[in-house]
Design an enzyme around this catalytic site. Sequence first.
Site, PDB file in Angstrom:
ATOM      1  N   ARG A  30      21.115  40.886 -32.044  1.00 25.99           N
ATOM      2  CA  ARG A  30      19.888  41.952 -32.466  1.00 25.99           C
ATOM      3  C   ARG A  30      19.153  42.095 -31.335  1.00 25.99           C
ATOM      4  O   ARG A  30      18.636  40.717 -31.430  1.00 25.99           O
ATOM      5  CB  ARG A  30      19.055  42.336 -33.452  1.00 25.99           C
ATOM      6  CG  ARG A  30      20.656  42.608 -34.652  1.00 25.99           C
ATOM      7  CD  ARG A  30      19.742  43.628 -35.913  1.00 25.99           C
ATOM      8  NE  ARG A  30      20.996  43.651 -36.951  1.00 25.99           N
ATOM      9  CZ  ARG A  30      22.244  45.547 -36.498  1.00 25.99           C
ATOM     10  NH1 ARG A  30      21.350  46.120 -35.407  1.00 25.99           N
ATOM     11  NH2 ARG A  30      22.770  45.266 -37.214  1.00 25.99           N
ATOM     12  N   ASP A  31      18.476  42.424 -29.995  1.00 27.38           N
ATOM     13  CA  ASP A  31      17.043  41.893 -29.259  1.00 27.38           C
ATOM     14  C   ASP A  31      16.080  41.727 -29.782  1.00 27.38           C
ATOM     15  O   ASP A  31      15.860  42.312 -31.259  1.00 27.38           O
ATOM     16  CB  ASP A  31      17.014  42.972 -28.555  1.00 27.38           C
ATOM     17  CG  ASP A  31      15.682  43.050 -27.820  1.00 27.38           C
ATOM     18  OD1 ASP A  31      16.473  43.031 -26.395  1.00 27.38           O
ATOM     19  OD2 ASP A  31      15.162  43.064 -27.378  1.00 27.38           O
ATOM     20  N   ASN A  88      20.415  46.718 -17.243  1.00 22.92           N
ATOM     21  CA  ASN A  88      19.803  46.753 -16.354  1.00 22.92           C
ATOM     22  C   ASN A  88      19.812  45.460 -15.152  1.00 22.92           C
ATOM     23  O   ASN A  88      20.614  44.351 -15.476  1.00 22.92           O
ATOM     24  CB  ASN A  88      18.234  46.056 -16.323  1.00 22.92           C
ATOM     25  CG  ASN A  88      17.878  47.315 -18.012  1.00 22.92           C
ATOM     26  OD1 ASN A  88      17.801  48.395 -17.212  1.00 22.92           O
ATOM     27  ND2 ASN A  88      17.027  46.669 -18.785  1.00 22.92           N
ATOM     28  N   VAL A  97      16.828  38.716 -17.987  1.00 19.79           N
ATOM     29  CA  VAL A  97      17.397  37.505 -18.862  1.00 19.79           C
ATOM     30  C   VAL A  97      18.885  37.618 -17.543  1.00 19.79           C
ATOM     31  O   VAL A  97      19.133  38.639 -17.612  1.00 19.79           O
ATOM     32  CB  VAL A  97      18.243  37.711 -20.007  1.00 19.79           C
ATOM     33  CG1 VAL A  97      19.305  36.349 -20.449  1.00 19.79           C
ATOM     34  CG2 VAL A  97      16.672  37.041 -20.975  1.00 19.79           C
ATOM     35  N   HIS A 101      24.088  42.031 -19.600  1.00 19.57           N
ATOM     36  CA  HIS A 101      23.353  42.335 -21.253  1.00 19.57           C
ATOM     37  C   HIS A 101      23.664  43.615 -20.875  1.00 19.57           C
ATOM     38  O   HIS A 101      22.896  44.277 -20.412  1.00 19.57           O
ATOM     39  CB  HIS A 101      22.773  41.876 -22.061  1.00 19.57           C
ATOM     40  CG  HIS A 101      21.646  41.852 -21.417  1.00 19.57           C
ATOM     41  ND1 HIS A 101      21.312  40.922 -20.504  1.00 19.57           N
ATOM     42  CD2 HIS A 101      20.402  42.737 -21.143  1.00 19.57           C
ATOM     43  CE1 HIS A 101      19.498  41.230 -19.606  1.00 19.57           C
ATOM     44  NE2 HIS A 101      19.404  41.780 -20.316  1.00 19.57           N
ATOM     45  N   HIS A 103      22.378  46.822 -23.161  1.00 14.95           N
ATOM     46  CA  HIS A 103      21.627  47.169 -24.416  1.00 14.95           C
ATOM     47  C   HIS A 103      22.232  48.357 -24.807  1.00 14.95           C
ATOM     48  O   HIS A 103      22.288  49.295 -24.561  1.00 14.95           O
ATOM     49  CB  HIS A 103      19.805  47.502 -23.681  1.00 14.95           C
ATOM     50  CG  HIS A 103      19.772  46.789 -23.484  1.00 14.95           C
ATOM     51  ND1 HIS A 103      18.340  46.189 -23.589  1.00 14.95           N
ATOM     52  CD2 HIS A 103      19.466  46.465 -21.707  1.00 14.95           C
ATOM     53  CE1 HIS A 103      17.849  44.957 -22.975  1.00 14.95           C
ATOM     54  NE2 HIS A 103      18.338  45.070 -21.524  1.00 14.95           N
TER      55      HIS A 103
HETATM   56  P1  5GP Z   1      16.353  42.630 -19.880  1.00 15.20           P
HETATM   57  O1  5GP Z   1      14.958  42.925 -20.120  1.00 15.20           O
HETATM   58  O2  5GP Z   1      16.459  41.624 -19.159  1.00 15.20           O
HETATM   59  O3  5GP Z   1      17.700  44.097 -19.423  1.00 15.20           O
HETATM   60  O4  5GP Z   1      16.299  42.604 -21.030  1.00 15.20           O
HETATM   61  C1  5GP Z   1      16.382  41.707 -21.972  1.00 15.20           C
HETATM   62  C2  5GP Z   1      16.804  41.563 -23.548  1.00 15.20           C
HETATM   63  O5  5GP Z   1      16.517  40.348 -23.864  1.00 15.20           O
HETATM   64  C3  5GP Z   1      14.501  42.150 -23.868  1.00 15.20           C
HETATM   65  O6  5GP Z   1      14.864  43.669 -24.368  1.00 15.20           O
HETATM   66  C4  5GP Z   1      14.278  40.680 -24.561  1.00 15.20           C
HETATM   67  O7  5GP Z   1      13.412  41.496 -25.890  1.00 15.20           O
HETATM   68  C5  5GP Z   1      15.701  40.755 -25.296  1.00 15.20           C
HETATM   69  N1  5GP Z   1      15.550  38.934 -25.472  1.00 15.20           N
HETATM   70  C6  5GP Z   1      15.163  38.121 -24.411  1.00 15.20           C
HETATM   71  N2  5GP Z   1      14.915  36.607 -24.646  1.00 15.20           N
HETATM   72  C7  5GP Z   1      15.472  37.058 -26.105  1.00 15.20           C
HETATM   73  C8  5GP Z   1      15.843  35.822 -27.657  1.00 15.20           C
HETATM   74  O8  5GP Z   1      16.136  34.976 -27.202  1.00 15.20           O
HETATM   75  N3  5GP Z   1      16.889  36.309 -28.097  1.00 15.20           N
HETATM   76  C9  5GP Z   1      17.179  37.426 -28.356  1.00 15.20           C
HETATM   77  N4  5GP Z   1      17.905  38.086 -29.633  1.00 15.20           N
HETATM   78  N5  5GP Z   1      16.970  39.054 -27.335  1.00 15.20           N
HETATM   79  C10 5GP Z   1      15.519  38.175 -26.723  1.00 15.20           C
END
Ligand code: 5GP
Length: 116
Positions: A30-31, A88, A97, A101, A103
Site C-alpha cells: 500500500r502507498d 508515471n 521513485v 511501479h 499505481h
Molecule cells: P511516483 O511519484 O514515483 O509515481 O510514486 C511514488 C509513490 O511512492 C508515491 O505515491 C509515494 O507516496 C510512494 N512512496 C514513497 N515512499 C514510500 C515508502 O517508503 N513506502 C510506501 N509504501 N510508499 C512510498
Amino acid sequence: MADDCLFCKIANGDFNTDFVYENDEVVAFRDLNPQAPTHVLVIPRQHIATLNEIDAENSVIIGKMYIAAKEIAASEGLAERGYRAVMNCNADAGQSVFHIHLHLVGGKPMGWPPWP
Ligand code: 5GP
Ligand code: ZN
C-alpha cells in the site's frame, strides 16, 4: 538490486513492509500517501528505473505487473466497479521513485483527464 533504491529495499524485505501480493517477480504494497481508498504500488523485484528502460528483453515483467494489478483489484472488490493502473515516467508525469511501479488506484470515481 540497486544500491540506494527504496523500492529494491522494500522488495527485499528490509522494512518488513506488508505485501498485499507477492510472487517470485512482483511485489505489491500500500502507498504511504494514498490518493484513493485503494492505492497499491505494484513493482518488479528487478530494478528498472523508468519506463524508458523497458525493452524487448525485460518487457515481460510489465504484463506480470498487470496480472498482479488485476488480481489485487479483484481482491479489493474493484474488478467490476473499476480502477486505474498507471505508471508515471520522469518529471512531467511526477515520478519520484526511480524503480518502476504501477499505481493501482480505485474505490472512488476518478476524473479523466487526470491533470489539472
Ligand atoms: P511516483 O511519484 O514515483 O509515481 O510514486 C511514488 C509513490 O511512492 C508515491 O505515491 C509515494 O507516496 C510512494 N512512496 C514513497 N515512499 C514510500 C515508502 O517508503 N513506502 C510506501 N509504501 N510508499 C512510498
Ligand atoms: Zn530498485
